[in-house]
Design a protein around this motif. Structure first.
Motif, PDB file in Angstrom:
ATOM      1  N   ILE A 115       0.875  -1.181   0.000  1.00  0.00           N
ATOM      2  CA  ILE A 115       0.000   0.000   0.000  1.00  0.00           C
ATOM      3  C   ILE A 115       0.907   1.225   0.000  1.00  0.00           C
ATOM      4  O   ILE A 115       1.531   1.554   1.008  1.00  0.00           O
ATOM      5  N   LEU A 116       0.976   1.890  -1.141  1.00  0.00           N
ATOM      6  CA  LEU A 116       1.863   3.058  -1.251  1.00  0.00           C
ATOM      7  C   LEU A 116       1.569   4.075  -0.161  1.00  0.00           C
ATOM      8  O   LEU A 116       0.410   4.400   0.082  1.00  0.00           O
ATOM      9  N   GLY A 117       2.612   4.573   0.450  1.00  0.00           N
ATOM     10  CA  GLY A 117       2.459   5.626   1.464  1.00  0.00           C
ATOM     11  C   GLY A 117       2.418   5.096   2.889  1.00  0.00           C
ATOM     12  O   GLY A 117       2.859   5.782   3.814  1.00  0.00           O
ATOM     13  N   GLY A 144       8.573   6.145  -4.201  1.00  0.00           N
ATOM     14  CA  GLY A 144       8.629   6.838  -5.480  1.00  0.00           C
ATOM     15  C   GLY A 144       7.951   8.198  -5.482  1.00  0.00           C
ATOM     16  O   GLY A 144       7.323   8.614  -4.500  1.00  0.00           O
ATOM     17  N   ASP A 145       8.064   8.884  -6.628  1.00  0.00           N
ATOM     18  CA  ASP A 145       7.423  10.192  -6.789  1.00  0.00           C
ATOM     19  C   ASP A 145       5.902  10.061  -6.722  1.00  0.00           C
ATOM     20  O   ASP A 145       5.213  10.964  -6.251  1.00  0.00           O
ATOM     21  N   GLY A 146       5.386   8.925  -7.180  1.00  0.00           N
ATOM     22  CA  GLY A 146       3.935   8.701  -7.109  1.00  0.00           C
ATOM     23  C   GLY A 146       3.502   8.575  -5.662  1.00  0.00           C
ATOM     24  O   GLY A 146       2.589   9.276  -5.199  1.00  0.00           O
ATOM     25  N   ASN A 174      11.641   8.789 -10.416  1.00  0.00           N
ATOM     26  CA  ASN A 174      12.024   8.217 -11.722  1.00  0.00           C
ATOM     27  C   ASN A 174      11.105   8.733 -12.829  1.00  0.00           C
ATOM     28  O   ASN A 174      11.026   8.156 -13.904  1.00  0.00           O
ATOM     29  N   GLY A 175      10.409   9.817 -12.532  1.00  0.00           N
ATOM     30  CA  GLY A 175       9.647  10.516 -13.568  1.00  0.00           C
ATOM     31  C   GLY A 175       8.209  10.068 -13.746  1.00  0.00           C
ATOM     32  O   GLY A 175       7.407  10.808 -14.309  1.00  0.00           O
ATOM     33  N   TYR A 176       7.889   8.879 -13.254  1.00  0.00           N
ATOM     34  CA  TYR A 176       6.529   8.354 -13.480  1.00  0.00           C
ATOM     35  C   TYR A 176       6.019   7.549 -12.296  1.00  0.00           C
ATOM     36  O   TYR A 176       6.783   6.840 -11.640  1.00  0.00           O
ATOM     37  N   GLY A 177       4.717   7.640 -12.077  1.00  0.00           N
ATOM     38  CA  GLY A 177       3.996   6.718 -11.205  1.00  0.00           C
ATOM     39  C   GLY A 177       3.109   5.938 -12.156  1.00  0.00           C
ATOM     40  O   GLY A 177       2.140   6.473 -12.692  1.00  0.00           O
ATOM     41  N   ILE A 178       3.465   4.718 -12.456  1.00  0.00           N
ATOM     42  CA  ILE A 178       2.904   3.936 -13.563  1.00  0.00           C
ATOM     43  C   ILE A 178       3.007   4.795 -14.836  1.00  0.00           C
ATOM     44  O   ILE A 178       4.108   5.069 -15.294  1.00  0.00           O
TER      45      ILE A 178
END
Ligand SMILES: Cc1ncc(C[n+]2csc(CCOP(=O)(O)OP(=O)(O)O)c2C)c(N)n1
Length: 327
Positions: A115-117, A144-146, A174-178
């Motif tokens: 679970i992100l976060g 990550g950034d997402g 890394n520039g993207y979340g999915i």
């Protein structure tokens, strides 16, 4: 932070181990050999090797879904990690953790929270424990950034600051979340700027330059270890492959990948080593080939290992209380 020449060669080997291990996983996944789902960190090796460089025994390190490479650095052997990804009984977690939940608490490798976060709040428990014991260790959480846009992350940062905990928040941008570009999900240039809202320092650094990562983590970890409190580090990097293996990656321009391939972290360290005459190209090839042998052996070990016995289905899944009650 001065990095001795012999360490540069070790870092070069470590980055190749990470990359080639991941590339092997990519091939095995495409052949349908590996069960489950995998996210690879190809292109992000500098941040992993550079962060590992400043981690000390006893530190608690929570990784994300993209850091097999850091798990290797933290002490899960290539054999044990490969077997884990094959779902074999000889794996680091007896084949029950897989890519997302491979971990080794005795080595401080806490693994990933799906679970992100959430991990960015939980990490404060580890940090509190280090502070309470006054053991000089720190708790590091990598995301990550997402994930950085989840509310829980901000709650975690606030609590760490208020309690002056030894927590280091590492954002791997890394520039993207999915498929969502970080430029569309955040309106600030440097995600580390968020640290200011919580009264702690935040630094953004080039995540494709292993020496810049070592410099940033060296200073930040030292300050936090010495009671300076939490901080935020952002490493800007790029994943070369899709979000997951099988992702057709239709959401980012080809030129963008080409631009980042020119900033390949392994090539950059190689250029420094050659330029300074620290090692000859033949020596670097030898270092790379050593990693291939390690990965071949790990694959063989995993293939020849047994699957867990059916009787093991519930072992290590539930904590057994005295009297047989399950928690
Ligand atoms: C709370 C939550 N929402 C959504 C997901 C699904 N999900 C898994 S990975 C991911 C993207 C993560 O992006 P980022 O944090 O930038 O890390 P990266 O995958 O780029 O390493 C999402 C949305 C999840 N696991 N948890």
């Amino acid at each position: 932070m001065k990095v001795p020449n012999e360490d540069l060669i070790k870092l070069y080997g470590e980055m190749w181990l990470i990359r080639l291990f991941e590339k092997r996983l990519s091939d095995l996944f495409a052949k349908g050999v590996l069960p489950g789902f995998i996210h690879l960190g190809i292109g992000q090796e500098a941040f992993m090797a550079g962060t590992h460089y400043n981690i000390k025994p006893g530190d608690s390190v929570g990784t994300s879904h993209r850091e097999h490479g850091l798990l290797l650095g933290l002490g899960i052997s290539p054999n044990a990690l490969m077997a884990e990804l094959y779902g074999k009984a000889t794996g680091s977690n007896k084949g029950k953790g897989g890519s997302m939940h491979a971990c080794s608490p005795k080595n401080g490798a806490l693994g990933c929270n799906g679970i992100l976060g959430d991990a960015q709040t939980i990490i404060n428990g580890y940090a509190f424990s280090h502070k309470f014991r006054n053991d000089g260790n720190i708790a590091i959480t990598i995301f990550g950034d997402g994930a950085a846009n989840r509310g829980d992350v901000h709650e975690g940062m606030n609590l760490a600051s208020v309690l002056n905990l030894p927590t280091v928040f590492i954002i791997v941008n890394n520039g993207y979340g999915i498929s969502m570009s970080s430029k569309d999900s955040s309106n600030i240039q440097d995600l580390s700027a968020r640290a200011q809202s919580y009264g702690m320092p935040g630094i953004s650094a080039d995540g494709n330059d292993v020496l810049a990562v070592i410099e940033a983590t060296g200073e930040a970890f030292k300050r936090t270890r010495e009671g300076g409190g939490p901080c935020v580090l952002e490493f800007k990097t790029y994943r070369h492959q899709g979000h997951f293996e099988g992702d057709p990656v239709t959401y980012r321009p080809k030129e963008e990948l080409e631009m980042w391939l020119k900033k390949d972290p392994i090539k950059r360290l190689e250029a420094i080593i050659l330029e300074k005459g620290i090692a000859a190209p033949e020596k670097l090839l030898e270092v790379k080939n050593e990693q291939i042998a390690v990965i071949d052996a790990a694959q063989k070990f995993a293939e020849e290992s047994p699957y867990p016995d059916i009787s093991e289905t519930y072992t290590d899944v539930y904590f057994e209380l005295e009297g047989g009650a399950l928690k």
